[in-house]
Design a protein around this motif. Structure first.
Motif, PDB file in Angstrom:
ATOM      1  N   ASP A 120      -1.611  17.610   7.127  1.00 32.94           N
ATOM      2  CA  ASP A 120      -1.787  17.875   8.557  1.00 32.94           C
ATOM      3  C   ASP A 120      -2.491  16.744   9.304  1.00 32.94           C
ATOM      4  OD1 ASP A 120      -4.342  18.311   7.545  1.00 32.94           O
ATOM      5  OD2 ASP A 120      -4.496  20.391   8.200  1.00 32.94           O
ATOM      6  N   PHE A 121      -3.453  16.098   8.659  1.00 29.02           N
ATOM      7  CA  PHE A 121      -4.152  14.975   9.295  1.00 29.02           C
ATOM      8  C   PHE A 121      -3.177  13.850   9.622  1.00 29.02           C
ATOM      9  CE2 PHE A 121      -6.008  10.737   8.442  1.00 29.02           C
ATOM     10  CZ  PHE A 121      -6.825  10.628   9.551  1.00 29.02           C
ATOM     11  N   VAL A 122      -2.338  13.492   8.658  1.00 23.79           N
ATOM     12  CA  VAL A 122      -1.369  12.412   8.845  1.00 23.79           C
ATOM     13  C   VAL A 122      -0.312  12.824   9.864  1.00 23.79           C
ATOM     14  CG1 VAL A 122       0.281  10.887   7.687  1.00 23.79           C
ATOM     15  CG2 VAL A 122      -1.768  11.663   6.472  1.00 23.79           C
ATOM     16  N   PHE A 123       0.167  14.053   9.747  1.00 29.67           N
ATOM     17  CA  PHE A 123       1.191  14.552  10.676  1.00 29.67           C
ATOM     18  C   PHE A 123       0.702  14.475  12.125  1.00 29.67           C
ATOM     19  CE2 PHE A 123       3.467  17.837  13.025  1.00 29.67           C
ATOM     20  CZ  PHE A 123       4.786  17.582  12.663  1.00 29.67           C
ATOM     21  N   VAL A 144       0.843  -1.189   0.000  1.00 28.55           N
ATOM     22  CA  VAL A 144       0.000   0.000   0.000  1.00 28.55           C
ATOM     23  C   VAL A 144       0.883   1.246   0.000  1.00 28.55           C
ATOM     24  CG1 VAL A 144      -1.776   1.292   1.272  1.00 28.55           C
ATOM     25  CG2 VAL A 144      -1.810  -1.212   1.262  1.00 28.55           C
ATOM     26  N   ALA A 145       0.548   2.218  -0.846  1.00 28.83           N
ATOM     27  CA  ALA A 145       1.308   3.477  -0.875  1.00 28.83           C
ATOM     28  C   ALA A 145       1.114   4.209   0.446  1.00 28.83           C
ATOM     29  CB  ALA A 145       0.836   4.342  -2.041  1.00 28.83           C
ATOM     30  N   LEU A 146       2.207   4.746   0.970  1.00 31.64           N
ATOM     31  CA  LEU A 146       2.141   5.436   2.258  1.00 31.64           C
ATOM     32  C   LEU A 146       1.477   6.807   2.119  1.00 31.64           C
ATOM     33  CD1 LEU A 146       5.654   4.653   3.793  1.00 31.64           C
ATOM     34  CD2 LEU A 146       3.492   3.453   4.160  1.00 31.64           C
ATOM     35  N   LEU A 147       0.696   7.159   3.113  1.00 36.55           N
ATOM     36  CA  LEU A 147       0.103   8.490   3.151  1.00 36.55           C
ATOM     37  C   LEU A 147       1.214   9.514   3.402  1.00 36.55           C
ATOM     38  CD1 LEU A 147      -3.054   7.779   5.358  1.00 36.55           C
ATOM     39  CD2 LEU A 147      -2.938   7.925   2.859  1.00 36.55           C
ATOM     40  N   PRO A 148       1.072  10.731   2.892  1.00 40.07           N
ATOM     41  CA  PRO A 148       2.129  11.745   3.052  1.00 40.07           C
ATOM     42  C   PRO A 148       2.125  12.381   4.446  1.00 40.07           C
ATOM     43  CG  PRO A 148       0.316  12.647   1.793  1.00 40.07           C
ATOM     44  CD  PRO A 148      -0.012  11.204   2.009  1.00 40.07           C
ATOM     45  N   HIS A 178      10.355  12.246   2.626  1.00 36.44           N
ATOM     46  CA  HIS A 178      10.551  11.027   1.826  1.00 36.44           C
ATOM     47  C   HIS A 178      10.363   9.762   2.679  1.00 36.44           C
ATOM     48  CE1 HIS A 178      12.296  13.755  -1.135  1.00 36.44           C
ATOM     49  NE2 HIS A 178      13.131  14.179  -0.212  1.00 36.44           N
ATOM     50  N   PRO A 179       9.161   9.511   3.169  1.00 35.43           N
ATOM     51  CA  PRO A 179       8.964   8.376   4.094  1.00 35.43           C
ATOM     52  C   PRO A 179       9.204   6.996   3.471  1.00 35.43           C
ATOM     53  CG  PRO A 179       6.858   9.266   3.389  1.00 35.43           C
ATOM     54  CD  PRO A 179       7.901  10.226   2.895  1.00 35.43           C
ATOM     55  N   GLU A 180       9.130   6.901   2.146  1.00 38.35           N
ATOM     56  CA  GLU A 180       9.270   5.590   1.489  1.00 38.35           C
ATOM     57  C   GLU A 180      10.677   5.336   0.949  1.00 38.35           C
ATOM     58  OE1 GLU A 180       5.812   3.893  -0.599  1.00 38.35           O
ATOM     59  OE2 GLU A 180       5.101   5.952  -0.783  1.00 38.35           O
ATOM     60  N   SER A 181      11.604   6.254   1.201  1.00 39.51           N
ATOM     61  CA  SER A 181      12.937   6.102   0.616  1.00 39.51           C
ATOM     62  C   SER A 181      13.751   5.005   1.315  1.00 39.51           C
ATOM     63  CB  SER A 181      13.709   7.425   0.708  1.00 39.51           C
ATOM     64  OG  SER A 181      14.041   7.697   2.056  1.00 39.51           O
ATOM     65  N   ILE A 203       2.728   3.278   8.387  1.00 35.11           N
ATOM     66  CA  ILE A 203       2.319   2.074   7.650  1.00 35.11           C
ATOM     67  C   ILE A 203       0.949   1.601   8.137  1.00 35.11           C
ATOM     68  CG2 ILE A 203       2.847  -0.380   7.284  1.00 35.11           C
ATOM     69  CD1 ILE A 203       5.845   0.429   7.352  1.00 35.11           C
ATOM     70  N   ARG A 204       0.741   1.644   9.459  1.00 32.38           N
ATOM     71  CA  ARG A 204      -0.544   1.222  10.032  1.00 32.38           C
ATOM     72  C   ARG A 204      -1.667   2.126   9.523  1.00 32.38           C
ATOM     73  NH1 ARG A 204      -4.373   2.341  13.240  1.00 32.38           N
ATOM     74  NH2 ARG A 204      -3.518   4.404  13.765  1.00 32.38           N
ATOM     75  N   LEU A 205      -1.437   3.439   9.560  1.00 35.08           N
ATOM     76  CA  LEU A 205      -2.437   4.399   9.083  1.00 35.08           C
ATOM     77  C   LEU A 205      -2.761   4.162   7.609  1.00 35.08           C
ATOM     78  CD1 LEU A 205      -1.244   7.832  10.536  1.00 35.08           C
ATOM     79  CD2 LEU A 205      -3.437   6.761  10.975  1.00 35.08           C
ATOM     80  N   SER A 206      -1.714   3.987   6.817  1.00 36.82           N
ATOM     81  CA  SER A 206      -1.879   3.853   5.374  1.00 36.82           C
ATOM     82  C   SER A 206      -2.642   2.593   4.992  1.00 36.82           C
ATOM     83  CB  SER A 206      -0.501   3.856   4.690  1.00 36.82           C
ATOM     84  OG  SER A 206       0.217   5.029   5.021  1.00 36.82           O
ATOM     85  N   GLY A 207      -2.535   1.561   5.812  1.00 33.69           N
ATOM     86  CA  GLY A 207      -3.214   0.301   5.516  1.00 33.69           C
ATOM     87  C   GLY A 207      -4.592   0.193   6.129  1.00 33.69           C
ATOM     88  N   ASN A 208      -5.016   1.208   6.867  1.00 33.36           N
ATOM     89  CA  ASN A 208      -6.311   1.188   7.533  1.00 33.36           C
ATOM     90  C   ASN A 208      -7.343   1.890   6.646  1.00 33.36           C
ATOM     91  OD1 ASN A 208      -8.517   2.275   9.300  1.00 33.36           O
ATOM     92  ND2 ASN A 208      -7.369   1.164  10.869  1.00 33.36           N
ATOM     93  N   LYS A 209      -8.361   1.153   6.227  1.00 32.77           N
ATOM     94  CA  LYS A 209      -9.351   1.688   5.292  1.00 32.77           C
ATOM     95  C   LYS A 209     -10.048   2.931   5.843  1.00 32.77           C
ATOM     96  CE  LYS A 209     -13.492   0.434   2.692  1.00 32.77           C
ATOM     97  NZ  LYS A 209     -14.513  -0.613   2.430  1.00 32.77           N
ATOM     98  N   LYS A 210     -10.430   2.902   7.112  1.00 34.92           N
ATOM     99  CA  LYS A 210     -11.131   4.034   7.718  1.00 34.92           C
ATOM    100  C   LYS A 210     -10.231   5.271   7.789  1.00 34.92           C
ATOM    101  CE  LYS A 210     -14.173   3.273  10.872  1.00 34.92           C
ATOM    102  NZ  LYS A 210     -14.872   2.951  12.143  1.00 34.92           N
ATOM    103  N   GLU A 211      -8.952   5.040   8.130  1.00 35.67           N
ATOM    104  CA  GLU A 211      -8.016   6.165   8.211  1.00 35.67           C
ATOM    105  C   GLU A 211      -7.777   6.774   6.833  1.00 35.67           C
ATOM    106  OE1 GLU A 211      -7.257   7.560  10.811  1.00 35.67           O
ATOM    107  OE2 GLU A 211      -6.822   6.198  12.451  1.00 35.67           O
ATOM    108  N   ARG A 212      -7.704   5.947   5.816  1.00 39.15           N
ATOM    109  CA  ARG A 212      -7.516   6.458   4.450  1.00 39.15           C
ATOM    110  C   ARG A 212      -8.731   7.275   4.011  1.00 39.15           C
ATOM    111  NH1 ARG A 212      -2.850   4.392   1.874  1.00 39.15           N
ATOM    112  NH2 ARG A 212      -3.425   5.610   0.044  1.00 39.15           N
ATOM    113  N   GLU A 213      -9.916   6.838   4.412  1.00 34.89           N
ATOM    114  CA  GLU A 213     -11.128   7.598   4.084  1.00 34.89           C
ATOM    115  C   GLU A 213     -11.107   8.963   4.760  1.00 34.89           C
ATOM    116  OE1 GLU A 213     -14.310   5.068   5.293  1.00 34.89           O
ATOM    117  OE2 GLU A 213     -14.195   3.788   3.495  1.00 34.89           O
ATOM    118  N   ARG A 214     -10.654   8.993   6.002  1.00 38.30           N
ATOM    119  CA  ARG A 214     -10.554  10.256   6.732  1.00 38.30           C
ATOM    120  C   ARG A 214      -9.503  11.158   6.079  1.00 38.30           C
ATOM    121  NH1 ARG A 214      -9.581   9.332  12.835  1.00 38.30           N
ATOM    122  NH2 ARG A 214     -10.780  11.247  13.137  1.00 38.30           N
ATOM    123  N   TYR A 215      -8.410  10.562   5.658  1.00 36.20           N
ATOM    124  CA  TYR A 215      -7.370  11.310   4.951  1.00 36.20           C
ATOM    125  C   TYR A 215      -7.926  11.918   3.662  1.00 36.20           C
ATOM    126  CZ  TYR A 215      -3.734  11.815   1.412  1.00 36.20           C
ATOM    127  OH  TYR A 215      -2.958  12.277   0.373  1.00 36.20           O
TER     128      TYR A 215
END
Length: 290
Positions: free
Chosen positions: A11-14, A3-7, A182-185, A206-218
Motif C-alpha cells: 500500500d505504501f508503494v501503491f 536495484v530490485a524494484l519495490l512491489p 509484474h513491474p520488472e517483466s 524506479i525512483r522510489l526503489s533507488g531512494n534510500k529514505k523511501e526504501r527505509e519507509r517501505y
C-alpha cells in the motif's frame, strides 16, 4: 548495480505511485481503465496525500487513495494483501463514510455525489473466475438500477491470467494490473513503448526503489503489516485451538450425560452415577426430573 524494484502491491508503494500529486496522469489513466466512463476523467483532486511516520508504523492504519474527479465523483482506492474475512463489510463501511463526509450540517441531500470504492485484492474473494467485479444497487427481481451513486469495485489480482505476449493484453486495465503484479517483466518494457502513463509509473517506481529514505519507509511499513498479519494468524490459530478444546469438552460432557441417563433408567442411585460420570448432584437431579 541494478536495484530490485519495490512491489506496487504494498500500500505504501501503491499510494506513492498512484496517489502522487506530481503525476496525476497515472491515477487518471488507472481510473479510466477501471471505470470505463462514457465521459472520461480529465483531472483529479487528491486528498490526504501525505504519509506520516505514524501511518507507516501503525499496523492498523490505512494508506488508501482518496480523490475527486472533474465529474464530481468521490473515489477511494484501497489495496489489500491478505484476506481478513471482512472485505465486503469493510468496503461498505468506508464507502458510507466517504459518502456521508460530503455533507456539512444542514446541507441538502441533493449535494451528495456519486461515490466509488475500488478494492485491489491480492487474494481471491469470489468464487467466479472474473478478476473485476462491479456492484451497484438494483431491484432484486427486475434488476432495474436504483441509482449509480453507489458503486463498489473488487479487483482480484491473482485471477489475472498469465500473459506471455503483449497481444494477449485486451484492455488498459489488464495492462495496469500486469504492471502491479509484474513491474520488472519484459512485457512491461514493451508496454512502456506505447503506454505513456505506464512508462511514467515505472519511472516513479524506479525512483522510489533507488531512494534510500523511501526504501527505509517501505521497510517500516512492511514490518508493521507483517506484525499485523502475524497477530491475525496467531489469533485465528488460538481461536481454532480453543474451538477444538471446547468441542472435545462438549463431546465428553454429552457422553457423560448419556451414561447418566442410562444409569437412571436402570435404577442406579445418585451417588453411584456421580462416581461413574463425574457430574454434580444438581446435574444428576436435573436429569431425573426430565
Amino acid at each position: 548495480m541494478t536495484v530490485a524494484l519495490l512491489p506496487p502491491k504494498m500500500d505504501f508503494v501503491f499510494k506513492r505511485i498512484f496517489g502522487n500529486e506530481d503525476h496525476p496522469n497515472i491515477l487518471i489513466s488507472f481510473l479510466n481503465a477501471v471505470l470505463n466512463p462514457v465521459d472520461p476523467i480529465k483531472s483529479v483532486k487528491l486528498k490526504d496525500t501525505t504519509i506520516e511516520k505514524s501511518h507507516l508504523e501503525d499496523k492498523y492504519s490505512r494508506l488508501d487513495i482518496k480523490a475527486k474527479t472533474n465529474n464530481g465523483e468521490h473515489i477511494n482506492i484501497e489495496i489489500q494483501l491478505k484476506d481478513e474475512k471482512n472485505m465486503i463489510k469493510r468496503s461498505l463501511y468506508y464507502w458510507s463514510k466517504l459518502y456521508e463526509s460530503q455533507l456539512e450540517s444542514s446541507e441538502k441531500y441533493q449535494k451528495l455525489s456519486r461515490t466509488i470504492c475500488i478494492n485491489l485484492l491480492d487474494f481471491n474473494l469470489f468464487k467466479h473466475d472474473r478478476f473485476h467485479s462491479v456492484y451497484r444497487l438494483k431491484d432484486c427481481e427486475t434488476h432495474e438500477e436504483l441509482t449509480d451513486v453507489m458503486e463498489l469495485h473488487f479487483i482480484e489480482l491473482r485471477k489475472m491470467k498469465d500473459i506471455q505476449h503483449i497481444e494477449e493484453i485486451k484492455s488498459k486495465l489488464e495492462a495496469w494490473l500486469y504492471f502491479i503484479n509484474h513491474p520488472e517483466s519484459e512485457l512491461i518494457e514493451e508496454l512502456e513503448k506505447f503506454e505513456v502513463e505506464i512508462k511514467e509509473a515505472k519511472a516513479e517506481l524506479i525512483r522510489l526503489s533507488g531512494n534510500k529514505k523511501e526504501r527505509e519507509r517501505y521497510e517500516k511499513r512492511r514490518e508493521s503489516l507483517f506484525n499485523k498479519l502475524s497477530a491475525l494468524d496467531s489469533a485465528r490459530e488460538e481461536g481454532i485451538e480453543q474451538g477444538i478444546e471446547q468441542g472435545i469438552e462438549q463431546g465428553a460432557k454429552k457422553e457423560k450425560i448419556e451414561i447418566a441417563k442410562n444409569a437412571i433408567k436402570n435404577g442406579f442411585d445418585n451417588e453411584t452415577i456421580i462416581k461413574l460420570t463425574g457430574l454434580s448432584f444438581e446435574e444428576v437431579e436435573n436429569l431425573r426430573e426430565k
